[in-house]
Design a protein around this motif. Structure first.
Motif, short mmCIF file in Angstrom:
data_model
loop_
_atom_site.label_atom_id
_atom_site.label_comp_id
_atom_site.label_asym_id
_atom_site.label_seq_id
_atom_site.Cartn_x
_atom_site.Cartn_y
_atom_site.Cartn_z
N PHE A 56 0.85 -1.19 0.00
CA PHE A 56 0.00 0.00 0.00
C PHE A 56 0.89 1.24 0.00
O PHE A 56 1.98 1.24 0.58
N ASP A 57 0.42 2.29 -0.65
CA ASP A 57 1.15 3.56 -0.71
C ASP A 57 0.19 4.69 -0.33
O ASP A 57 -0.13 5.55 -1.14
N ASP A 58 -0.30 4.64 0.91
CA ASP A 58 -1.32 5.59 1.34
C ASP A 58 -0.82 7.02 1.35
O ASP A 58 -1.61 7.96 1.20
N GLY A 59 0.48 7.21 1.48
CA GLY A 59 1.04 8.55 1.43
C GLY A 59 1.41 9.00 0.03
O GLY A 59 1.89 10.13 -0.16
N ASN A 60 1.22 8.14 -0.95
CA ASN A 60 1.54 8.44 -2.35
C ASN A 60 2.98 8.93 -2.49
O ASN A 60 3.27 9.95 -3.13
N VAL A 61 3.90 8.17 -1.89
CA VAL A 61 5.32 8.55 -1.92
C VAL A 61 6.15 7.63 -2.81
O VAL A 61 7.34 7.86 -3.00
N GLY A 62 5.52 6.59 -3.36
CA GLY A 62 6.27 5.55 -4.05
C GLY A 62 7.12 6.04 -5.20
O GLY A 62 8.31 5.70 -5.30
N GLU A 63 6.53 6.85 -6.06
CA GLU A 63 7.32 7.33 -7.21
C GLU A 63 8.45 8.25 -6.75
O GLU A 63 9.58 8.17 -7.25
N ARG A 64 8.15 9.11 -5.79
CA ARG A 64 9.16 10.04 -5.30
C ARG A 64 10.33 9.30 -4.65
O ARG A 64 11.49 9.72 -4.76
#
Length: 585
Positions: free
Chosen positions: A31-39
């Motif tokens: 899960f990437d609830d903070g939407n930080v994966g690409e960064r």
């Protein structure tokens, strides 16, 4: 997980190659609830993920191994891939059956694909980014759980299912596979049967045509293993069209036309040759079938045909939108036929191609329906139009599909009765679908508030036999009844003599399992349930104006207990009793 639950069958049965690699099974997941994966560079493939998931089951489902129904709108997948030695020298295409809703794919840290649309397939040529040995595939999927302008079908925008809405699907939910193809290959085909001329129109689309070489394609048609015809033609453009005569039996009881009663299919073998050497070989099939309307009458193969459909949501207790196995899809088709129905309306779901394959093989009419949004906006218009184009292209060749439903019950166009912009959108969807496919009827807004349409379709959950009998005794009475307090036709779009069909009715609840739920009317016991079925179906069969129906519904789904079968596909009353009622015996 059993081999059946791994979904090991070939995912694209209308366009089959002998070599392929199934990539279903265990993937790393996060899960990437903070939407930080690409960064943070998760797409590079080196970061370990904390969970495991069984693809192609969404994380909300039991069969995924996670079974978390809370909101996680950004999710990531990762797995390694070693390319078999026998694939060397080929172009390698990575295929996804469906990823809900947006998908981005990287191989060895390089982006190879991006796709929008939760129900339609896409692929990427990953040949040039592969290395010897181990390769890493990473997928980022983004859903918008609360966005009601998203084409989502029955997926609820709140955390707990309620009413007519069910558990959401996020991420990969149809098969993933790798396919080696030659540099020069067949990309896809479009097959249009013409029973009046006894011909098949073949459109073929090619990739990688070489300059200066002689390219040709051989089309070989057989029926039950016996030769019918063969045609070889030159390929000089990326798209070629050919009309092939099917010099074969037709009508008078000896025919090989396709119908639910006689699901005759022709096999088609396509062989692509470059300078006389075979470079590609594809297996397909088609049915010689015609659906048409003449003088206000629905015809199948030029004969009046009464459609007896059942509403099928295509949900499964352990897999949600994804069937646990291919056998489960086949069994749904078989159960539908065993109850006396000759078709299904796949409701608010662009169904897995394997279901359509079994409908083709076993003989079941299917209405193809878009998964709708709920609110109108210009963003919604772009989303639904693009995805619907892909859906019609994907499913065009299936003989089972006999109607297209781009919009249902004014979902996404809630003010269509009075809003000219929304009326124009429904008209645009109707005309766009016709521009893609002139061989099937199109329903502009199934249920009510129809604009231009080939069939006038009505949803009416009245349960009293005498009311239904009177209401559908004449066309004028049917069109003026306004069940659900809705106009059947939008003012300004007059009735033009189209066939009338009752495409949602019944919905009788009957609790026969541990599930609690609701329906549009309720039965106390098996005897009461049988009588209530007769009370709604008999008036349709005896109506002088109704030319077909779609009973709600095949199975219970989550909190809905108005199915003929329980959620786990157990009949609530004997199948033969249902069949007797549906057949009017």
């Amino acid at each position: 997980m059993t081999e059946l639950q791994r979904r090991s069958e070939y995912p694209r049965p209308q366009f089959v190659r002998g070599q392929w690699m199934n990539l279903n099974g265990e993937w790393d997941f996060e899960f990437d609830d903070g939407n930080v994966g690409e960064r943070e560079g998760w797409n590079e493939g080196s970061r370990p993920f904390s969970k495991k998931i069984q693809v192609p089951f969404c994380y909300q489902s039991e069969l995924s191994g996670i079974a978390d129904t809370s909101f996680h709108d950004v999710v990531w997948y990762r797995r390694t891939l070693a390319v078999p030695a026998e694939y060397k020298g080929k172009r390698l295409h990575l295929h996804f059956g469906a990823v809900d809703y947006e998908a981005t794919v990287w191989v060895n840290g390089k982006r190879v694909a991006a796709h929008e649309g939760g129900h339609t397939p896409f692929h990427a040529d990953i040949t040039d980014v592969l290395t010897d040995g181990e390769n890493v595939i990473v997928v980022r999927a983004v859903d918008y759980s609360k966005d009601v302008t998203l084409p989502r079908g029955k997926q609820f925008w709140e955390e707990k299912s309620a009413g007519i809405f069910y558990t959401r699907t996020t991420g990969i939910w149809q098969s993933v596979w790798l396919e080696p193809v030659a540099e020069t290959h067949v990309r896809r085909v479009r097959l249009t049967p013409d029973i009046d001329r006894n011909e098949l129109k073949l459109q073929a689309f090619f990739g990688g045509l070489p300059a200066g070489a002689e390219v040709s394609m051989r089309a070989t048609i057989t029926f039950q293993g016996m030769p019918v015809t063969e045609d070889t033609f030159k390929v000089t453009n990326e798209t070629e069209s050919r009309t092939i005569g099917i010099h074969d039996f037709n009508d008078h009881g000896l025919g090989r036309w396709w119908s639910p009663e006689k699901p005759n299919l022709y096999d088609l073998q396509l062989t692509l040759l470059v300078d006389g050497q075979e470079t590609d070989n594809v297996s397909s099939y088609f049915g010689m079938r015609k659906i048409s309307i003449e003088d206000g009458v629905v015809l199948l193969n030029n004969r009046p045909y009464y459609m007896k459909l059942v509403l099928d949501q295509g949900y499964f207790p352990a897999g949600l939108l994804t069937a646990p196995s291919d056998e489960d899809l086949r069994r749904d088709v078989e159960l539908t036929k065993e109850m006396g129905f000759n078709g299904a309306r796949k409701h608010q779901k662009i169904e897995d191609p394997r279901y359509l394959y079994w409908a083709d093989r076993l003989g079941l009419l299917v209405w193809g329906e878009m998964a709708n949004a709920y609110h109108f906006s210009e963003t919604y218009v772009g989303r639904v139009t693009r995805e619907w184009l892909q859906a019609v292209e994907r499913d065009y060749n299936h003989p089972c599909i006999v109607a297209w439903v781009p919009i249902n019950e004014s979902w996404g166009v809630t003010n269509i009765l009075v809003d000219q912009q929304q009326q124009q959108h429904a008209l645009a969807m109707y005309h766009m679908t016709k521009s893609l496919d002139m061989t099937r009827p199109v329903i502009s807004n199934d249920g009510w508030e129809l604009v231009k349409t080939d069939l006038v379709t009505i949803h009416d959950y009245e349960w009293r036999r005498e009311v239904l009998t009177e209401r559908y005794s004449e066309v004028d009475k049917a069109l003026s009844a306004r069940p659900g307090n809705r106009w059947i036709l939008v003012p300004g779009f007059p009735y033009e003599g189209q066939p009338l069909l009752m495409t949602e009715f019944g919905g009788i609840s009957f609790k026969k399992s541990d599930w609690e739920g609701w329906g549009y009317s309720g039965a106390a016991n098996e005897e009461d349930y049988t009588k209530r079925l007769e009370d709604v179906i008999v008036p349709m069969l005896k109506s002088p104006v109704i030319q077909g129906f779609c009973y709600t519904q095949l199975t219970d789904v989550e909190q809905e207990i108005n199915g003929l079968l329980t959620y786990d596909r157990q009949p609530k009353i004997p199948l033969e009793t249902i069949r007797r009622i549906v057949e009017g015996r």
